[in-house]
Design a protein around this motif. Sequence first.
Motif, PDB file in Angstrom:
ATOM      1  N   ARG A   1      18.954 -13.624 -24.395  1.00  0.00           N
ATOM      2  CA  ARG A   1      19.140 -14.841 -24.990  1.00  0.00           C
ATOM      3  C   ARG A   1      19.234 -15.992 -23.988  1.00  0.00           C
ATOM      4  NH1 ARG A   1      19.994 -13.990 -30.319  1.00  0.00           N
ATOM      5  NH2 ARG A   1      20.685 -12.229 -31.134  1.00  0.00           N
ATOM      6  N   ILE A   2      19.807 -15.905 -22.940  1.00  0.00           N
ATOM      7  CA  ILE A   2      20.234 -16.902 -22.155  1.00  0.00           C
ATOM      8  C   ILE A   2      18.750 -17.354 -21.477  1.00  0.00           C
ATOM      9  CG2 ILE A   2      21.341 -17.688 -19.954  1.00  0.00           C
ATOM     10  CD1 ILE A   2      23.664 -15.789 -20.959  1.00  0.00           C
ATOM     11  N   VAL A   3      18.051 -16.278 -21.097  1.00  0.00           N
ATOM     12  CA  VAL A   3      16.650 -16.540 -20.568  1.00  0.00           C
ATOM     13  C   VAL A   3      15.988 -17.408 -21.465  1.00  0.00           C
ATOM     14  CG1 VAL A   3      14.571 -15.540 -20.102  1.00  0.00           C
ATOM     15  CG2 VAL A   3      16.648 -14.668 -19.017  1.00  0.00           C
ATOM     16  N   SER A   4      16.145 -17.152 -22.877  1.00  0.00           N
ATOM     17  CA  SER A   4      15.197 -18.016 -23.792  1.00  0.00           C
ATOM     18  C   SER A   4      15.919 -19.303 -24.046  1.00  0.00           C
ATOM     19  CB  SER A   4      15.101 -17.262 -25.084  1.00  0.00           C
ATOM     20  OG  SER A   4      16.149 -16.939 -25.509  1.00  0.00           O
ATOM     21  N   GLY A   5      16.853 -19.544 -23.466  1.00  0.00           N
ATOM     22  CA  GLY A   5      17.291 -21.122 -23.647  1.00  0.00           C
ATOM     23  C   GLY A   5      18.693 -21.350 -24.617  1.00  0.00           C
ATOM     24  N   GLU A   6      19.128 -20.075 -24.897  1.00  0.00           N
ATOM     25  CA  GLU A   6      20.724 -19.909 -25.597  1.00  0.00           C
ATOM     26  C   GLU A   6      21.940 -20.033 -24.615  1.00  0.00           C
ATOM     27  OE1 GLU A   6      21.277 -17.258 -28.651  1.00  0.00           O
ATOM     28  OE2 GLU A   6      19.255 -17.012 -29.119  1.00  0.00           O
ATOM     29  N   GLU A   7      22.889 -20.618 -24.900  1.00  0.00           N
ATOM     30  CA  GLU A   7      24.185 -20.733 -24.164  1.00  0.00           C
ATOM     31  C   GLU A   7      24.948 -19.725 -24.818  1.00  0.00           C
ATOM     32  OE1 GLU A   7      25.092 -22.568 -21.501  1.00  0.00           O
ATOM     33  OE2 GLU A   7      23.007 -23.373 -21.542  1.00  0.00           O
ATOM     34  N   PRO A   8      25.703 -18.968 -23.870  1.00  0.00           N
ATOM     35  CA  PRO A   8      26.576 -17.917 -24.068  1.00  0.00           C
ATOM     36  C   PRO A   8      27.648 -18.151 -24.528  1.00  0.00           C
ATOM     37  CG  PRO A   8      26.349 -18.155 -21.587  1.00  0.00           C
ATOM     38  CD  PRO A   8      25.610 -19.129 -22.322  1.00  0.00           C
ATOM     39  N   SER A   9      28.380 -17.415 -25.376  1.00  0.00           N
ATOM     40  CA  SER A   9      29.737 -17.356 -25.787  1.00  0.00           C
ATOM     41  C   SER A   9      30.712 -16.510 -25.097  1.00  0.00           C
ATOM     42  CB  SER A   9      29.968 -17.094 -27.116  1.00  0.00           C
ATOM     43  OG  SER A   9      29.005 -17.988 -28.260  1.00  0.00           O
ATOM     44  N   PHE A  10      31.768 -16.858 -24.923  1.00  0.00           N
ATOM     45  CA  PHE A  10      32.728 -15.781 -24.143  1.00  0.00           C
ATOM     46  C   PHE A  10      33.178 -14.670 -25.006  1.00  0.00           C
ATOM     47  CE2 PHE A  10      36.892 -14.654 -22.843  1.00  0.00           C
ATOM     48  CZ  PHE A  10      36.864 -14.358 -21.479  1.00  0.00           C
ATOM     49  N   VAL A  11      32.963 -13.563 -24.208  1.00  0.00           N
ATOM     50  CA  VAL A  11      33.209 -12.191 -25.033  1.00  0.00           C
ATOM     51  C   VAL A  11      34.428 -11.641 -24.457  1.00  0.00           C
ATOM     52  CG1 VAL A  11      32.340 -10.143 -25.639  1.00  0.00           C
ATOM     53  CG2 VAL A  11      30.810 -11.855 -25.358  1.00  0.00           C
ATOM     54  N   PRO A  12      35.551 -11.482 -24.954  1.00  0.00           N
ATOM     55  CA  PRO A  12      37.028 -10.776 -24.522  1.00  0.00           C
ATOM     56  C   PRO A  12      36.892  -9.529 -24.168  1.00  0.00           C
ATOM     57  CG  PRO A  12      37.075 -11.309 -27.056  1.00  0.00           C
ATOM     58  CD  PRO A  12      35.675 -11.849 -26.495  1.00  0.00           C
ATOM     59  N   PHE A  13      37.700  -9.159 -23.530  1.00  0.00           N
ATOM     60  CA  PHE A  13      37.698  -7.566 -23.049  1.00  0.00           C
ATOM     61  C   PHE A  13      38.325  -6.778 -24.127  1.00  0.00           C
ATOM     62  CE2 PHE A  13      40.144  -4.100 -21.669  1.00  0.00           C
ATOM     63  CZ  PHE A  13      39.451  -3.258 -20.599  1.00  0.00           C
ATOM     64  N   ALA A  14      37.662  -5.694 -24.269  1.00  0.00           N
ATOM     65  CA  ALA A  14      38.103  -4.548 -25.215  1.00  0.00           C
ATOM     66  C   ALA A  14      37.988  -3.174 -24.865  1.00  0.00           C
ATOM     67  CB  ALA A  14      37.251  -4.799 -26.795  1.00  0.00           C
ATOM     68  N   ASN A  15      38.734  -2.130 -24.946  1.00  0.00           N
ATOM     69  CA  ASN A  15      38.557  -0.792 -24.813  1.00  0.00           C
ATOM     70  C   ASN A  15      39.469   0.119 -25.538  1.00  0.00           C
ATOM     71  OD1 ASN A  15      41.156  -1.181 -23.802  1.00  0.00           O
ATOM     72  ND2 ASN A  15      40.736  -0.020 -21.797  1.00  0.00           N
ATOM     73  N   LEU A  16      39.423   1.369 -25.500  1.00  0.00           N
ATOM     74  CA  LEU A  16      40.157   2.205 -26.402  1.00  0.00           C
ATOM     75  C   LEU A  16      41.371   2.730 -25.535  1.00  0.00           C
ATOM     76  CD1 LEU A  16      37.276   4.297 -28.131  1.00  0.00           C
ATOM     77  CD2 LEU A  16      38.884   2.675 -29.092  1.00  0.00           C
ATOM     78  N   ARG A  17      42.485   2.517 -26.203  1.00  0.00           N
ATOM     79  CA  ARG A  17      43.716   2.970 -25.668  1.00  0.00           C
ATOM     80  C   ARG A  17      44.214   4.100 -26.687  1.00  0.00           C
ATOM     81  NH1 ARG A  17      47.569  -2.081 -25.603  1.00  0.00           N
ATOM     82  NH2 ARG A  17      46.452  -2.130 -27.912  1.00  0.00           N
ATOM     83  N   THR A  18      45.058   5.196 -26.158  1.00  0.00           N
ATOM     84  CA  THR A  18      45.311   6.304 -26.928  1.00  0.00           C
ATOM     85  C   THR A  18      46.226   5.621 -28.229  1.00  0.00           C
ATOM     86  OG1 THR A  18      47.186   6.819 -25.707  1.00  0.00           O
ATOM     87  CG2 THR A  18      45.342   7.865 -25.209  1.00  0.00           C
TER      88      THR A  18
END
Length: 395
Positions: A131-148
Amino acid sequence: MRYRIETERENLFDVNMVIAMRVRIEGEIVFEQLEKAFRKAVASYEILNSRVVIEDNGDAYYVDCNDPASSFTLSGLGFEELINANEKVRFKIEEGEYIRGFLSPEGLVFLMHHLGGDGKSFLYFIESFMRIVSGEEPSFVPFANLRTEDLPDNSRLPYLYRLFVRSWNRKWLKIRRVFEFGDMERAFGDFWKTHKTKIVIEEYGKEQLDELLSMTKAAGCSLTSYLTAQWIKGMPCKADVGYAVDGRLDDVRTMGNFATGIHINYRYDPNKSVCENALRINALMKRKLSDPRCLYSVLHLIGGFDPALIDTLSLEAAGYYHTKTTARFADVMNYGRKKKDLSITNLMRADICTDYGNLRIKDIAFVPPVVSYGRNLIGIITVNDTMIVTRHVYK
């Protein structure tokens, strides 16, 4: 940021924990444009702007990294050549190096350490990059994972499993030690002096794929179970087959470790057809997938064991560290003499856009790492009308 590495701890010390993808593009691409887009894509994901630290007590964390070491370069090597060259160069996760990207004669090649994310995460990164290559500006993506603690209540380990975890933690406490990045470096270097991997790639075009899908639909089984039956057909004994499964609890399109897994034991019946065997395999898979305790048991186990004890699994398998206790533990956890006969990851039809302005993703090849508990690692992905199956093994 400060996020504890818990359910993904087994990825920390494994000497082969790099996912590879080859993306073939239709349209004109320029290296400088790609390199700039890569830097923007990395900057947009919180996890890719972290580094890994191991504390004195053995706990490991993702923490902020102001200058992450992920890179994008121009290379004259092909896909398998890039994998073979880079598998001998350790990813410096302590410096924030999670992804190496290349513009190669075979297309775009990306290599990612599993602590940067799982297979679906990797696809989301590639989508952001395109998407960035095609000219779009990225949005910030926060961290996420699985905790028990985030896992469903009905997935909790049965009492005997919890006793099993406590028993091994007590045994480990008598000889416990914490491993550091120096141990990681030495284990990695010694292992790759004598090892090399091989990749076999099969491509299924539209006609072949449609034929397979029609046949499995008529038989009432999944494509994955049918392919499994084909692969274990010649095995003389019961096969132990593991399947990587997406453990996301909601439809979160971010980078992180959400992979869990199930496994089945099945002896191929030569008196029945491939489809009949596939139906039985399919039933075993569905039973495991529908039971939250089976689906999330591996994450509860990894999160329950002492973190440094989990590290010994990879270090025992690599031949770097050995005690009688940890050797027995490695055998019990399939990191020793007995390993999974097949470890299969099917990313299904890629859940990303394929058209980006004047550029189009033609197809993607996905190569899982030859993890310490597996012999034959198989990756499956479908993009547009092409399914590509890869097998990754040690030579």
